[in-house]
Scaffold this motif. Structure first.
Motif, PDB file in Angstrom:
ATOM      1  N   SER A  71      -8.659  43.496  72.553  1.00  0.00           N
ATOM      2  CA  SER A  71      -8.220  42.769  71.541  1.00  0.00           C
ATOM      3  C   SER A  71      -6.779  43.167  70.810  1.00  0.00           C
ATOM      4  O   SER A  71      -5.978  42.463  70.498  1.00  0.00           O
ATOM      5  CB  SER A  71      -9.236  42.578  70.431  1.00  0.00           C
ATOM      6  OG  SER A  71     -10.332  41.891  70.695  1.00  0.00           O
ATOM      7  N   LEU A  72      -6.748  44.879  70.844  1.00  0.00           N
ATOM      8  CA  LEU A  72      -5.815  45.231  70.313  1.00  0.00           C
ATOM      9  C   LEU A  72      -4.465  44.868  71.313  1.00  0.00           C
ATOM     10  O   LEU A  72      -3.181  44.882  70.820  1.00  0.00           O
ATOM     11  CB  LEU A  72      -5.671  46.697  70.152  1.00  0.00           C
ATOM     12  CG  LEU A  72      -4.718  47.511  69.577  1.00  0.00           C
ATOM     13  CD1 LEU A  72      -4.289  47.074  68.291  1.00  0.00           C
ATOM     14  CD2 LEU A  72      -5.324  49.045  69.612  1.00  0.00           C
ATOM     15  N   LEU A  73      -4.969  45.005  72.775  1.00  0.00           N
ATOM     16  CA  LEU A  73      -3.550  45.047  73.493  1.00  0.00           C
ATOM     17  C   LEU A  73      -3.146  43.499  73.783  1.00  0.00           C
ATOM     18  O   LEU A  73      -1.964  43.277  73.990  1.00  0.00           O
ATOM     19  CB  LEU A  73      -4.308  45.469  74.917  1.00  0.00           C
ATOM     20  CG  LEU A  73      -4.512  46.865  75.153  1.00  0.00           C
ATOM     21  CD1 LEU A  73      -5.049  46.972  76.642  1.00  0.00           C
ATOM     22  CD2 LEU A  73      -3.059  47.880  75.097  1.00  0.00           C
ATOM     23  N   VAL A  74      -3.876  42.778  72.992  1.00  0.00           N
ATOM     24  CA  VAL A  74      -3.153  41.356  73.064  1.00  0.00           C
ATOM     25  C   VAL A  74      -2.813  41.022  71.823  1.00  0.00           C
ATOM     26  O   VAL A  74      -1.788  40.344  71.783  1.00  0.00           O
ATOM     27  CB  VAL A  74      -4.553  40.390  73.612  1.00  0.00           C
ATOM     28  CG1 VAL A  74      -3.887  38.902  73.180  1.00  0.00           C
ATOM     29  CG2 VAL A  74      -5.152  40.393  75.015  1.00  0.00           C
ATOM     30  N   ALA A  75      -3.271  41.393  70.791  1.00  0.00           N
ATOM     31  CA  ALA A  75      -3.036  40.952  69.417  1.00  0.00           C
ATOM     32  C   ALA A  75      -1.609  41.832  68.873  1.00  0.00           C
ATOM     33  O   ALA A  75      -0.932  40.869  68.524  1.00  0.00           O
ATOM     34  CB  ALA A  75      -4.213  41.289  68.705  1.00  0.00           C
ATOM     35  N   TYR A  76      -1.392  42.969  69.284  1.00  0.00           N
ATOM     36  CA  TYR A  76      -0.136  43.700  68.730  1.00  0.00           C
ATOM     37  C   TYR A  76       1.057  42.918  69.341  1.00  0.00           C
ATOM     38  O   TYR A  76       1.949  42.598  68.530  1.00  0.00           O
ATOM     39  CB  TYR A  76      -0.292  45.108  69.254  1.00  0.00           C
ATOM     40  CG  TYR A  76       0.364  45.961  68.419  1.00  0.00           C
ATOM     41  CD1 TYR A  76       0.068  46.642  67.358  1.00  0.00           C
ATOM     42  CD2 TYR A  76       1.872  45.870  68.419  1.00  0.00           C
ATOM     43  CE1 TYR A  76       0.656  47.682  66.420  1.00  0.00           C
ATOM     44  CE2 TYR A  76       2.660  46.764  67.640  1.00  0.00           C
ATOM     45  CZ  TYR A  76       2.127  47.323  66.368  1.00  0.00           C
ATOM     46  OH  TYR A  76       3.060  48.262  65.756  1.00  0.00           O
ATOM     47  N   ALA A  79       1.342  39.719  67.725  1.00  0.00           N
ATOM     48  CA  ALA A  79       1.739  39.670  66.362  1.00  0.00           C
ATOM     49  C   ALA A  79       3.308  40.051  66.404  1.00  0.00           C
ATOM     50  O   ALA A  79       3.937  39.436  65.499  1.00  0.00           O
ATOM     51  CB  ALA A  79       1.033  40.813  65.594  1.00  0.00           C
ATOM     52  N   TYR A  80       3.853  40.951  67.081  1.00  0.00           N
ATOM     53  CA  TYR A  80       5.229  41.253  67.015  1.00  0.00           C
ATOM     54  C   TYR A  80       6.026  40.215  67.220  1.00  0.00           C
ATOM     55  O   TYR A  80       7.034  39.973  66.869  1.00  0.00           O
ATOM     56  CB  TYR A  80       5.428  42.622  68.193  1.00  0.00           C
ATOM     57  CG  TYR A  80       6.706  43.197  67.898  1.00  0.00           C
ATOM     58  CD1 TYR A  80       7.397  44.059  66.993  1.00  0.00           C
ATOM     59  CD2 TYR A  80       7.581  42.617  69.151  1.00  0.00           C
ATOM     60  CE1 TYR A  80       8.434  44.402  67.162  1.00  0.00           C
ATOM     61  CE2 TYR A  80       9.015  43.310  69.310  1.00  0.00           C
ATOM     62  CZ  TYR A  80       9.312  44.019  68.122  1.00  0.00           C
ATOM     63  OH  TYR A  80      10.462  44.482  68.203  1.00  0.00           O
ATOM     64  N   LEU A  81       5.736  39.463  68.454  1.00  0.00           N
ATOM     65  CA  LEU A  81       6.587  38.279  68.824  1.00  0.00           C
ATOM     66  C   LEU A  81       6.251  37.418  67.709  1.00  0.00           C
ATOM     67  O   LEU A  81       7.513  36.581  67.494  1.00  0.00           O
ATOM     68  CB  LEU A  81       5.992  37.676  70.186  1.00  0.00           C
ATOM     69  CG  LEU A  81       6.030  38.570  71.436  1.00  0.00           C
ATOM     70  CD1 LEU A  81       5.343  37.853  72.621  1.00  0.00           C
ATOM     71  CD2 LEU A  81       7.727  38.617  71.741  1.00  0.00           C
ATOM     72  N   LEU A  82       5.307  37.161  67.002  1.00  0.00           N
ATOM     73  CA  LEU A  82       5.141  35.932  65.934  1.00  0.00           C
ATOM     74  C   LEU A  82       6.127  36.385  64.653  1.00  0.00           C
ATOM     75  O   LEU A  82       6.713  35.398  64.078  1.00  0.00           O
ATOM     76  CB  LEU A  82       3.812  35.858  65.372  1.00  0.00           C
ATOM     77  CG  LEU A  82       2.842  35.238  66.168  1.00  0.00           C
ATOM     78  CD1 LEU A  82       1.589  35.458  65.342  1.00  0.00           C
ATOM     79  CD2 LEU A  82       3.231  33.868  66.383  1.00  0.00           C
ATOM     80  N   PRO A 156      -4.306  41.512  60.308  1.00  0.00           N
ATOM     81  CA  PRO A 156      -3.662  42.798  59.549  1.00  0.00           C
ATOM     82  C   PRO A 156      -2.446  43.367  60.361  1.00  0.00           C
ATOM     83  O   PRO A 156      -1.676  43.946  59.546  1.00  0.00           O
ATOM     84  CB  PRO A 156      -4.842  43.603  59.612  1.00  0.00           C
ATOM     85  CG  PRO A 156      -5.809  43.086  60.707  1.00  0.00           C
ATOM     86  CD  PRO A 156      -5.465  41.573  60.835  1.00  0.00           C
ATOM     87  N   ILE A 157      -2.379  43.238  61.628  1.00  0.00           N
ATOM     88  CA  ILE A 157      -1.139  43.834  62.378  1.00  0.00           C
ATOM     89  C   ILE A 157       0.151  42.900  61.795  1.00  0.00           C
ATOM     90  O   ILE A 157       1.112  43.544  61.699  1.00  0.00           O
ATOM     91  CB  ILE A 157      -1.561  43.652  63.679  1.00  0.00           C
ATOM     92  CG1 ILE A 157      -2.586  44.877  64.224  1.00  0.00           C
ATOM     93  CG2 ILE A 157      -0.159  44.359  64.582  1.00  0.00           C
ATOM     94  CD1 ILE A 157      -2.993  44.843  65.671  1.00  0.00           C
ATOM     95  N   PHE A 158      -0.142  41.761  61.958  1.00  0.00           N
ATOM     96  CA  PHE A 158       0.935  40.828  61.506  1.00  0.00           C
ATOM     97  C   PHE A 158       1.413  41.193  60.078  1.00  0.00           C
ATOM     98  O   PHE A 158       2.779  41.113  60.030  1.00  0.00           O
ATOM     99  CB  PHE A 158       0.432  39.215  61.620  1.00  0.00           C
ATOM    100  CG  PHE A 158       1.504  38.257  61.248  1.00  0.00           C
ATOM    101  CD1 PHE A 158       2.547  37.851  62.111  1.00  0.00           C
ATOM    102  CD2 PHE A 158       1.508  37.817  59.992  1.00  0.00           C
ATOM    103  CE1 PHE A 158       3.557  37.196  61.762  1.00  0.00           C
ATOM    104  CE2 PHE A 158       2.619  36.973  59.410  1.00  0.00           C
ATOM    105  CZ  PHE A 158       3.488  36.511  60.297  1.00  0.00           C
ATOM    106  N   ASN A 159       0.500  41.188  59.335  1.00  0.00           N
ATOM    107  CA  ASN A 159       0.995  41.579  57.959  1.00  0.00           C
ATOM    108  C   ASN A 159       1.826  42.853  57.630  1.00  0.00           C
ATOM    109  O   ASN A 159       2.604  43.251  57.212  1.00  0.00           O
ATOM    110  CB  ASN A 159      -0.378  41.604  57.121  1.00  0.00           C
ATOM    111  CG  ASN A 159      -0.808  40.183  56.803  1.00  0.00           C
ATOM    112  OD1 ASN A 159       0.000  39.074  56.625  1.00  0.00           O
ATOM    113  ND2 ASN A 159      -2.146  40.138  56.587  1.00  0.00           N
ATOM    114  N   SER A 160       1.223  43.847  58.467  1.00  0.00           N
ATOM    115  CA  SER A 160       1.994  45.297  58.440  1.00  0.00           C
ATOM    116  C   SER A 160       3.500  45.207  59.095  1.00  0.00           C
ATOM    117  O   SER A 160       4.204  45.689  58.652  1.00  0.00           O
ATOM    118  CB  SER A 160       1.242  46.306  59.483  1.00  0.00           C
ATOM    119  OG  SER A 160      -0.129  46.713  58.967  1.00  0.00           O
TER     120      SER A 160
END
Length: 268
Positions: A71-76, A79-82, A156-160
């Motif tokens: 999940s982390l490998l996909v989400a980070y 989120a960065y691209l978003l 939460p990663i997107f918000n950070s």
């Protein structure tokens, strides 16, 4: 007057916590000291530390760790691209939207996709690989679980990343840092709180999955959540099910305490 009015506002919150948090935990602890015949006993805790339940516990932690990692490998990166996208709020909404759909409906949708005559096998057959056993495997269980938990990791990663000061990245680039060094020394350390929150939001519920293990993994994956379901609904051994639940509550509390302490230490 102000203090009294504040105390009045706290009454609904305190009542909610007492009824829906404290009372269920007290009931679980109470039943954990009752054997299958309703007598007071510590046999449930002794039985929990047998090799069968220890293997089940290790299996639960292993699958929860895999689900959290993927999940982390996909989400980070997502989120960065978003954060760089033009219509990021719209894209974020489209990613979150599937989480509004009932979990049972999503599980049955994947049963159709991964089934013998589903889309996945039809695609494999069209490229010459033939039909494969995708459903009722470890792969299907982890894949579906990651799909379900990605929004909880991503938010939460997107918000950070959104709160990250872009001048810090520019300063690192001006000082000659490569993109990888900038990410490793600047971006990731400053967004680590979001990563911890995401891992906490995924790892804790992943420990107690039971519906997906039954529908997607076909009971080939046995977790503590599956054992709780079996004890409460099949064997009617509420004491043993409550004992496993107590263990999960303790693990969840420890994880939350450790991550919360590290955050406070970092801020300090």
């Amino acid at each position: 007057m102000k203090t009294n009015s504040r105390n009045l506002y706290l009454i609904p919150y305190a009542a909610w916590i007492a009824l829906f948090v404290v009372a269920p935990i007290v009931l679980i602890v109470y039943y954990s000291f009752r054997d299958i015949e309703g007598n007071w006993s510590l046999s449930n805790y002794a039985h929990f530390f047998t090799p069968v339940y220890m293997r089940m516990t290790l299996s639960s932690f292993w699958y929860a760790l895999l689900i959290t990692l993927f999940s982390l490998l996909v989400a980070y990166p997502t989120a960065y691209l978003l954060t760089k996208a033009k219509h990021k709020q719209l894209w974020l909404l489209l990613i979150i939207l599937p989480s509004w759909v009932n979990l049972l409906l999503k599980a049955y949708a994947f049963i159709g996709l991964f089934g013998t005559y589903g889309f996945a096998n039809a695609f494999l057959e069209s490229v010459g690989l033939g039909r494969q056993q995708i459903l009722f495997t470890d792969f299907s269980f982890v894949f579906v679980s990651v799909y379900i938990f990605i929004p909880f990791m991503l938010l939460p990663i997107f918000n950070s990343l959104e709160e990250l000061n872009p001048t810090l990245i520019q300063a690192a680039r001006d000082l000659g840092a490569s993109p990888w060094t900038t990410f490793r020394r600047v971006v990731f350390p400053l967004t680590i709180d979001g990563v911890k929150s995401g891992c906490q939001a995924v790892f804790i519920p992943a420990l107690s999955l039971f519906m997906i293990t039954r529908l997607i993994a076909g009971n080939r994956v046995i977790t503590l959540g599956t054992a709780i379901e079996q004890h409460f609904l099949v064997t009617q051994d509420w004491g043993m099910g409550a004992t496993i639940a107590v263990f999960l509550v303790i693990v969840m509390a420890v994880i939350m305490a450790v991550t919360g302490r590290r955050r406070r230490g970092a801020r300090g």
